[in-house]
Design a protein around this motif. Structure first.
Motif, PDB file in Angstrom:
ATOM      1  N   VAL A  53     107.603  -9.918  59.693  1.00 30.47           N
ATOM      2  CA  VAL A  53     107.976 -11.120  60.543  1.00 30.47           C
ATOM      3  C   VAL A  53     109.594 -11.405  60.485  1.00 30.47           C
ATOM      4  O   VAL A  53     110.051 -11.422  59.370  1.00 30.47           O
ATOM      5  N   SER A  54     110.115 -11.487  61.464  1.00 30.88           N
ATOM      6  CA  SER A  54     111.590 -11.680  61.703  1.00 30.88           C
ATOM      7  C   SER A  54     112.100 -12.916  61.406  1.00 30.88           C
ATOM      8  O   SER A  54     111.283 -13.926  62.138  1.00 30.88           O
ATOM      9  N   VAL A  55     112.972 -13.247  60.682  1.00 33.26           N
ATOM     10  CA  VAL A  55     113.619 -14.653  60.427  1.00 33.26           C
ATOM     11  C   VAL A  55     114.763 -14.821  61.018  1.00 33.26           C
ATOM     12  O   VAL A  55     115.723 -14.371  60.203  1.00 33.26           O
ATOM     13  N   PRO A  56     115.038 -14.868  62.163  1.00 30.34           N
ATOM     14  CA  PRO A  56     116.541 -14.835  62.923  1.00 30.34           C
ATOM     15  C   PRO A  56     117.250 -16.033  62.418  1.00 30.34           C
ATOM     16  O   PRO A  56     116.790 -17.058  61.812  1.00 30.34           O
ATOM     17  N   VAL A  57     118.660 -15.593  62.187  1.00 32.30           N
ATOM     18  CA  VAL A  57     119.511 -16.475  61.773  1.00 32.30           C
ATOM     19  C   VAL A  57     120.003 -17.797  62.639  1.00 32.30           C
ATOM     20  O   VAL A  57     120.214 -17.485  63.976  1.00 32.30           O
ATOM     21  N   SER A  58     119.735 -18.948  62.352  1.00 35.16           N
ATOM     22  CA  SER A  58     119.933 -19.979  63.395  1.00 35.16           C
ATOM     23  C   SER A  58     121.472 -20.319  63.564  1.00 35.16           C
ATOM     24  O   SER A  58     122.348 -19.862  62.573  1.00 35.16           O
ATOM     25  N   ARG A 115     109.978 -23.502  56.101  1.00 35.79           N
ATOM     26  CA  ARG A 115     109.172 -24.179  56.811  1.00 35.79           C
ATOM     27  C   ARG A 115     108.376 -22.901  57.734  1.00 35.79           C
ATOM     28  O   ARG A 115     107.209 -23.033  57.894  1.00 35.79           O
ATOM     29  N   VAL A 116     109.413 -22.037  58.095  1.00 31.74           N
ATOM     30  CA  VAL A 116     108.759 -20.944  58.891  1.00 31.74           C
ATOM     31  C   VAL A 116     108.147 -19.828  58.024  1.00 31.74           C
ATOM     32  O   VAL A 116     107.190 -19.423  58.344  1.00 31.74           O
ATOM     33  N   GLY A 117     108.486 -19.928  56.702  1.00 31.86           N
ATOM     34  CA  GLY A 117     107.902 -18.904  55.931  1.00 31.86           C
ATOM     35  C   GLY A 117     106.732 -19.449  55.284  1.00 31.86           C
ATOM     36  O   GLY A 117     105.425 -18.655  55.152  1.00 31.86           O
ATOM     37  N   LEU A 118     106.380 -20.863  55.322  1.00 33.24           N
ATOM     38  CA  LEU A 118     105.040 -21.376  54.703  1.00 33.24           C
ATOM     39  C   LEU A 118     104.051 -21.116  55.946  1.00 33.24           C
ATOM     40  O   LEU A 118     102.956 -20.904  55.305  1.00 33.24           O
ATOM     41  N   LYS A 119     104.321 -21.146  56.992  1.00 33.87           N
ATOM     42  CA  LYS A 119     103.315 -20.706  58.213  1.00 33.87           C
ATOM     43  C   LYS A 119     102.863 -19.287  57.840  1.00 33.87           C
ATOM     44  O   LYS A 119     101.478 -19.137  58.284  1.00 33.87           O
ATOM     45  N   HIS A 120     103.266 -18.520  57.116  1.00 34.80           N
ATOM     46  CA  HIS A 120     102.971 -17.316  56.789  1.00 34.80           C
ATOM     47  C   HIS A 120     102.332 -16.829  55.575  1.00 34.80           C
ATOM     48  O   HIS A 120     101.961 -15.732  55.269  1.00 34.80           O
ATOM     49  N   MET A 121     102.305 -17.900  54.783  1.00 34.84           N
ATOM     50  CA  MET A 121     101.678 -17.606  53.296  1.00 34.84           C
ATOM     51  C   MET A 121     100.307 -18.289  53.132  1.00 34.84           C
ATOM     52  O   MET A 121      99.941 -19.331  54.042  1.00 34.84           O
ATOM     53  N   ASP A 122      99.605 -17.504  52.586  1.00 37.46           N
ATOM     54  CA  ASP A 122      98.371 -17.876  52.151  1.00 37.46           C
ATOM     55  C   ASP A 122      97.699 -19.252  51.724  1.00 37.46           C
ATOM     56  O   ASP A 122      98.524 -19.526  50.852  1.00 37.46           O
ATOM     57  N   GLU A 148     112.873 -11.425  52.229  1.00 32.58           N
ATOM     58  CA  GLU A 148     112.374 -10.162  51.671  1.00 32.58           C
ATOM     59  C   GLU A 148     110.698 -10.163  51.872  1.00 32.58           C
ATOM     60  O   GLU A 148     109.959  -9.350  52.313  1.00 32.58           O
ATOM     61  N   PHE A 149     110.265 -11.503  51.505  1.00 36.59           N
ATOM     62  CA  PHE A 149     108.511 -11.661  51.764  1.00 36.59           C
ATOM     63  C   PHE A 149     108.308 -11.478  53.190  1.00 36.59           C
ATOM     64  O   PHE A 149     107.345 -10.906  53.476  1.00 36.59           O
ATOM     65  N   MET A 150     109.188 -12.219  54.063  1.00 39.98           N
ATOM     66  CA  MET A 150     108.743 -12.169  55.511  1.00 39.98           C
ATOM     67  C   MET A 150     109.020 -10.713  55.999  1.00 39.98           C
ATOM     68  O   MET A 150     108.216 -10.455  56.787  1.00 39.98           O
ATOM     69  N   ALA A 151     109.887  -9.844  55.552  1.00 40.50           N
ATOM     70  CA  ALA A 151     109.961  -8.501  56.066  1.00 40.50           C
ATOM     71  C   ALA A 151     108.597  -7.841  55.744  1.00 40.50           C
ATOM     72  O   ALA A 151     108.294  -6.967  56.483  1.00 40.50           O
ATOM     73  N   GLN A 152     108.238  -7.878  54.587  1.00 41.75           N
ATOM     74  CA  GLN A 152     106.674  -7.066  54.146  1.00 41.75           C
ATOM     75  C   GLN A 152     105.821  -7.484  54.962  1.00 41.75           C
ATOM     76  O   GLN A 152     104.769  -6.910  55.372  1.00 41.75           O
ATOM     77  N   LEU A 153     105.813  -8.872  55.709  1.00 39.38           N
ATOM     78  CA  LEU A 153     104.625  -9.092  56.682  1.00 39.38           C
ATOM     79  C   LEU A 153     105.091  -8.812  58.128  1.00 39.38           C
ATOM     80  O   LEU A 153     104.388  -9.055  58.908  1.00 39.38           O
TER      81      LEU A 153
END
Length: 188
Positions: A123-128, A181-188, A116-121
């Motif tokens: 940023v797509s987080v594909p399912v591995s 790990r992917v999400g942390l790259k997009h957090m302030d 949900e957080f990534m969607a607001q940015l």
């Protein structure tokens, strides 16, 4: 919006209360048998909703949104009911096995929040692929535990389910870390 794939996904969500009712009575082997059949049908619709959407070119935003939610609702309901069961039923998730169940539930909540957080940015987080294997193993583990409740004299079925639950929990940690790990790259 009311395409066949979306209807199949919605059917899984609507079927969860019936599945819960079958599993509500831990000593009721026939209820667990009916629950196992329903659970398998829900798993089949999970496969076919995605397959049909892709094959027919009817992938929709609603389907992309609802499919993982339907999976999480089904998994959470079954995990909670099997943790809450208190008898000699081999389908019970008790003792140290509750840690595996808790890991699975916590990861699902955390990854949902992260998505949900990534969607607001935007940023797509594909399912591995590993996450798909994790989901498959979770579904197999829970299916085995339900089947173990339908055949309590076959205790090995429940043991297989608990073993698979632990493997799913390990994959849950690995895939959860990957998403974080992917999400942390997009957090302030």
């Amino acid at each position: 919006m009311l395409t066949l794939p979306n209807l199949l996904t919605l059917s899984r969500i609507v079927a969860v209360p019936l599945l819960a009712w079958f599993l509500w009575w831990p000593g009721w082997a026939d209820g667990y048998a009916a629950g196992f059949i329903l659970y398998c049908l829900m798993g089949i619709t999970d496969y076919f909703d995605g397959y049909l959407a892709r094959a027919n070119g009817t992938v929709s935003k609603l389907g992309v949104f609802l499919d993982p939610i339907a999976d999480k609702i089904m998994v959470a309901a079954v995990v909670l009911l099997l943790v809450g069961a208190r008898d000699a039923n081999p389908a019970v998730i008790s003792g140290v096995h509750q840690i595996a169940a808790l890991i699975i539930l916590l990861r699902e909540i955390a990854v949902s929040g992260l998505r949900e957080f990534m969607a607001q940015l935007q940023v797509s987080v594909p399912v591995s692929k590993l996450a798909k294997w994790k989901t498959t193993l979770q579904l197999v583990a829970l299916g085995a535990l339900i089947l173990g409740g339908a055949a309590p004299q076959q205790q090995w079925i429940g043991q297989v389910g608990l073993g698979a639950l632990w493997i799913a929990a390990v994959l849950t940690v690995i895939t959860g870390w990957d998403y974080l790990r992917v999400g942390l790259k997009h957090m302030d």
